[in-house]
Enzyme design. Structure first.
Site, short mmCIF file in Angstrom:
data_model
loop_
_atom_site.label_atom_id
_atom_site.label_comp_id
_atom_site.label_asym_id
_atom_site.label_seq_id
_atom_site.Cartn_x
_atom_site.Cartn_y
_atom_site.Cartn_z
N ASP A 7 28.72 17.35 36.54
CA ASP A 7 29.84 18.00 35.85
C ASP A 7 30.11 19.33 36.57
OD1 ASP A 7 27.89 19.76 34.97
OD2 ASP A 7 28.28 19.45 32.83
N CYS A 64 23.82 18.47 35.96
CA CYS A 64 24.69 19.22 35.05
C CYS A 64 24.03 20.57 34.85
CB CYS A 64 24.95 18.46 33.75
SG CYS A 64 23.51 18.23 32.68
N THR A 66 21.84 21.69 32.55
CA THR A 66 20.42 21.54 32.27
C THR A 66 19.82 20.26 32.85
OG1 THR A 66 20.92 20.36 30.23
CG2 THR A 66 20.62 22.75 30.06
N HIS A 97 5.23 5.92 37.97
CA HIS A 97 4.91 5.27 36.69
C HIS A 97 6.11 4.67 35.97
CE1 HIS A 97 0.74 7.34 35.91
NE2 HIS A 97 0.84 6.82 37.12
N HIS A 133 1.94 -0.41 34.66
CA HIS A 133 3.19 0.34 34.75
C HIS A 133 4.39 -0.61 34.72
CE1 HIS A 133 0.90 3.89 35.23
NE2 HIS A 133 0.37 3.50 36.37
C1 RB5 Z 1 28.18 22.57 30.40
O1 RB5 Z 1 28.42 23.86 29.92
C2 RB5 Z 1 26.80 22.10 29.94
O2 RB5 Z 1 26.79 21.90 28.57
C3 RB5 Z 1 26.42 20.84 30.67
O3 RB5 Z 1 26.48 21.05 32.04
C4 RB5 Z 1 25.03 20.30 30.42
O4 RB5 Z 1 24.07 21.31 30.60
C5 RB5 Z 1 24.83 19.54 29.19
O5 RB5 Z 1 23.74 19.01 28.93
#
Ligand code: RB5
Length: 148
Positions: A7, A64, A66, A97, A133
């Site tokens: 994203d 993204c 996180t 695994h 596994h």
């Molecule tokens: C975008 O602001 C953020 O929410 C997205 O990149 C991601 O971290 C969501 O899990």
């Protein structure tokens, strides 16, 4: 062929990963997004995850903010085992695994250098050929098929 997706938050990391993949001669399909304009991560997770699930791409790397949202979305696609990683040990273990087929990383969590290190581990670590596994990975398919 590696499926790439991100994203807006993950866009800079995806671009850095493309530079790394180019440098080692690995081919990829970039499913977007293609700028830092705000978008919805499930769209790009789905595009890349379907390409991995249908065999068009052998594996995927998604980014993204996180790594979490895009991994949750990718894991909704049947046959996908997407793992969010921010350290080398987890990255190696999720190949050994879990036979993870998509690596997810957070651009707001790890550096570009760390992401490249983890991508290298992910791409170079085979799944362990051990019954316990393989049995557990098969059980993940059983969950998808309503058998567990
Ligand atoms: C975008 O602001 C953020 O929410 C997205 O990149 C991601 O971290 C969501 O899990």
């Amino acid at each position: 062929m590696i499926a790439l997706g991100c994203d807006h938050a993950g866009y800079p990391l995806k671009e850095a990963l493309k530079g790394y993949l180019d440098s080692i001669g690995r081919t990829y399909t970039d499913f977007g997004t293609y700028s830092e304009e705000s978008v919805d991560y499930p769209i790009y997770a789905a595009k890349a995850a379907h390409a991995v699930a249908d065999g068009t791409c052998e594996c995927g790397i998604l980014c993204c903010g996180t790594g979490i949202g895009i991994s949750i979305a990718a894991n909704k696609v049947k046959g996908i085992r997407a793992a969010v990683c921010s350290d080398a040990y987890s990255t190696e273990m999720t190949r050994l695994h879990n036979n993870a087929n998509i690596l997810c990383m957070g651009a707001r969590v790890i550096s570009e250098e760390k992401a490249i290190e983890l991508a290298q581990i992910f791409l170079n670590t085979p799944a362990l050929n051990e019954e316990r596994h393989q049995r557990r990975v098969k059980m993940l398919e059983d969950i998808e098929n309503g058998k567990l």
